[in-house]
Design a protein around this motif. Structure first.
Motif, mmCIF file in Angstrom:
data_model
loop_
_atom_site.group_PDB
_atom_site.id
_atom_site.type_symbol
_atom_site.label_atom_id
_atom_site.label_comp_id
_atom_site.label_asym_id
_atom_site.label_seq_id
_atom_site.Cartn_x
_atom_site.Cartn_y
_atom_site.Cartn_z
ATOM 1 N N PHE A 223 0.836 -1.202 0.000
ATOM 2 C CA PHE A 223 0.000 0.000 0.000
ATOM 3 C C PHE A 223 0.874 1.257 0.000
ATOM 4 N N ILE A 224 1.881 1.268 0.857
ATOM 5 C CA ILE A 224 2.796 2.408 0.939
ATOM 6 C C ILE A 224 3.480 2.654 -0.406
ATOM 7 N N ALA A 225 3.961 1.573 -1.010
ATOM 8 C CA ALA A 225 4.711 1.692 -2.264
ATOM 9 C C ALA A 225 3.827 2.058 -3.448
ATOM 10 N N SER A 226 2.542 1.791 -3.347
ATOM 11 C CA SER A 226 1.642 1.987 -4.489
ATOM 12 C C SER A 226 0.937 3.334 -4.494
ATOM 13 N N ARG A 227 1.296 4.223 -3.562
ATOM 14 C CA ARG A 227 0.679 5.552 -3.560
ATOM 15 C C ARG A 227 1.140 6.351 -4.780
ATOM 16 N N PRO A 228 0.347 7.356 -5.192
ATOM 17 C CA PRO A 228 0.752 8.191 -6.340
ATOM 18 C C PRO A 228 2.087 8.881 -6.102
ATOM 19 N N ALA A 229 2.696 9.335 -7.171
ATOM 20 C CA ALA A 229 4.049 9.912 -7.103
ATOM 21 C C ALA A 229 4.148 11.086 -6.132
ATOM 22 N N HIS A 230 3.068 11.840 -5.957
ATOM 23 C CA HIS A 230 3.129 13.033 -5.096
ATOM 24 C C HIS A 230 2.837 12.720 -3.633
ATOM 25 N N VAL A 231 2.607 11.438 -3.312
ATOM 26 C CA VAL A 231 2.245 11.057 -1.936
ATOM 27 C C VAL A 231 3.356 10.214 -1.319
ATOM 28 N N ASN A 232 3.834 10.634 -0.156
ATOM 29 C CA ASN A 232 4.796 9.824 0.597
ATOM 30 C C ASN A 232 4.275 9.618 2.017
ATOM 31 N N ILE A 233 4.241 8.376 2.451
ATOM 32 C CA ILE A 233 3.900 8.067 3.843
ATOM 33 C C ILE A 233 5.212 8.000 4.611
ATOM 34 N N ASN A 234 5.467 9.005 5.425
ATOM 35 C CA ASN A 234 6.753 9.087 6.116
ATOM 36 C C ASN A 234 6.946 7.979 7.146
ATOM 37 N N ASP A 235 5.856 7.651 7.856
ATOM 38 C CA ASP A 235 6.004 6.823 9.040
ATOM 39 C C ASP A 235 4.686 6.118 9.317
ATOM 40 N N MET A 236 4.739 4.819 9.617
ATOM 41 C CA MET A 236 3.510 4.082 9.897
ATOM 42 C C MET A 236 3.746 3.069 11.008
ATOM 43 N N LEU A 237 2.802 3.022 11.964
ATOM 44 C CA LEU A 237 2.828 2.050 13.047
ATOM 45 C C LEU A 237 1.684 1.076 12.818
ATOM 46 N N ILE A 238 1.993 -0.220 12.767
ATOM 47 C CA ILE A 238 0.968 -1.243 12.521
ATOM 48 C C ILE A 238 1.017 -2.273 13.641
ATOM 49 N N MET A 239 -0.135 -2.494 14.271
ATOM 50 C CA MET A 239 -0.199 -3.355 15.451
ATOM 51 C C MET A 239 -1.307 -4.390 15.305
ATOM 52 N N PRO A 240 -1.193 -5.524 15.982
ATOM 53 C CA PRO A 240 -2.343 -6.415 16.108
ATOM 54 C C PRO A 240 -3.435 -5.697 16.914
ATOM 55 N N THR A 241 -4.673 -6.024 16.652
ATOM 56 C CA THR A 241 -5.771 -5.417 17.411
ATOM 57 C C THR A 241 -5.610 -5.658 18.905
ATOM 58 N N ALA A 242 -5.044 -6.782 19.265
ATOM 59 C CA ALA A 242 -4.902 -7.148 20.683
ATOM 60 C C ALA A 242 -3.735 -6.452 21.378
ATOM 61 N N GLN A 243 -2.960 -5.664 20.637
ATOM 62 C CA GLN A 243 -1.773 -5.023 21.226
ATOM 63 C C GLN A 243 -1.920 -3.503 21.168
ATOM 64 N N ALA A 244 -1.865 -2.857 22.333
ATOM 65 C CA ALA A 244 -1.990 -1.401 22.390
ATOM 66 C C ALA A 244 -0.646 -0.698 22.270
ATOM 67 N N ASN A 245 0.367 -1.263 22.887
ATOM 68 C CA ASN A 245 1.721 -0.709 22.807
ATOM 69 C C ASN A 245 2.709 -1.841 23.036
ATOM 70 N N ALA A 246 3.974 -1.502 23.177
ATOM 71 C CA ALA A 246 4.997 -2.561 23.237
ATOM 72 C C ALA A 246 4.747 -3.556 24.362
ATOM 73 N N GLY A 247 4.235 -3.073 25.495
ATOM 74 C CA GLY A 247 4.117 -3.961 26.652
ATOM 75 C C GLY A 247 2.705 -4.325 27.042
ATOM 76 N N THR A 248 1.698 -3.906 26.258
ATOM 77 C CA THR A 248 0.308 -4.161 26.630
ATOM 78 C C THR A 248 -0.386 -4.981 25.555
ATOM 79 N N ILE A 249 -0.573 -6.259 25.854
ATOM 80 C CA ILE A 249 -1.259 -7.187 24.959
ATOM 81 C C ILE A 249 -2.393 -7.837 25.730
ATOM 82 N N PHE A 250 -3.588 -7.833 25.138
ATOM 83 C CA PHE A 250 -4.726 -8.514 25.763
ATOM 84 C C PHE A 250 -4.730 -9.961 25.312
#
Length: 252
Positions: A223-250
């Motif tokens: 998805f990131i690579a397929s954006r139009p030439a004028h669009v750059n996604i600088n930074d993206m965080l992707i998590m499992p739904t069950a994980q809120a942050n590095a140390g919190t997993i339900f």
């Protein structure tokens, strides 16, 4: 060749999943990794399934001379790389800083930071010469937060986060896109490598919840690579739904 993706660490996990996704989308591929037999098998499979051209190069990104010489030895047509996925990376051990294994520290620093730099140094110059390109760096939630006993691994991924920002600025005048994607828990060989082949200990990391799969991250990279030439996604965080942050997993 109009579209070429170079993927490091393509022999397993997110790198291998990226190879499948980019081949599906019609990209010719340069695949690198330490395990030649796996690269050969993957290249044949992708060529047969998607009818794309695949070049392979087996080396360890920790070795500066091997990395540079193997990349530069590629035929000129393969240097028209449009997307670089800096995926090669690992974690070793899970010890408090005072008990850390120094060899593990060296391995993580040499792979996650220096290896990424060696590859980027070569390929970014190809992209500048070609007048286009997109570098996608694999970070981690560990590059945004620090967790107990993660110390040096977290430090290396914080470095990737900083390098990503620096690359974005430095390559801006050349029209080259730069992105970092930071996954949370992904069930790949990651934990098995961290625990030196202890499969049972690795399996327990993902018990009680559904982690991300390698293909989830690979599809997001596409998805990131397929954006139009004028669009750059600088930074993206992707998590499992069950994980809120590095140390919190339900864990249900």
């Amino acid at each position: 060749m109009s579209k070429i993706a170079l993927i490091t660490g393509a022999t397993a996990g997110i790198g291998e999943a990226c190879a499948h996704v980019f081949a599906r989308e019609g990209y010719n591929l340069v695949l690198t990794g330490r395990r030649l037999e796996r690269l050969e098998k993957l290249a044949k499979h992708l060529n047969d399934k998607y009818n794309v051209e695949v070049a392979i190069s087996s080396f360890d990104v920790r070795n500066r001379e091997d990395t540079i010489s193997n990349l530069e030895a590629l035929p000129e047509k393969w240097k028209k790389v449009t997307v670089l996925v800096n995926n090669a990376g690992l974690s070793q051990g899970l010890d408090p800083i005072q008990k850390g294994n120094i060899d593990d520290w060296e391995t993580m620093i040499d792979t996650n930071i220096k290896g990424l730099l060696y590859v980027s140094r070569v390929v970014s110059n190809w992209m500048i010469a070609n007048g286009k390109g997109h570098i996608i760096n694999l970070g981690s939630i560990a590059g945004k937060e620090v967790y107990a006993n993660g110390n040096v691994y977290c430090a290396t991924k914080h470095a990737v986060d900083a390098l990503n920002k620096g690359m974005r600025i430095d390559l801006l005048p050349h029209g080259i896109k730069v992105t970092a994607i930071h996954p949370g828990a992904v069930e790949t060989e990651f934990s098995e490598v961290r625990f030196k082949g202890d499969k049972e200990r690795a399996k327990k990391v993902y018990e009680g919840f559904e982690p991300l799969a390698a293909v989830d991250v690979a599809e997001t990279i596409w998805f990131i690579a397929s954006r139009p030439a004028h669009v750059n996604i600088n930074d993206m965080l992707i998590m499992p739904t069950a994980q809120a942050n590095a140390g919190t997993i339900f864990r249900g």
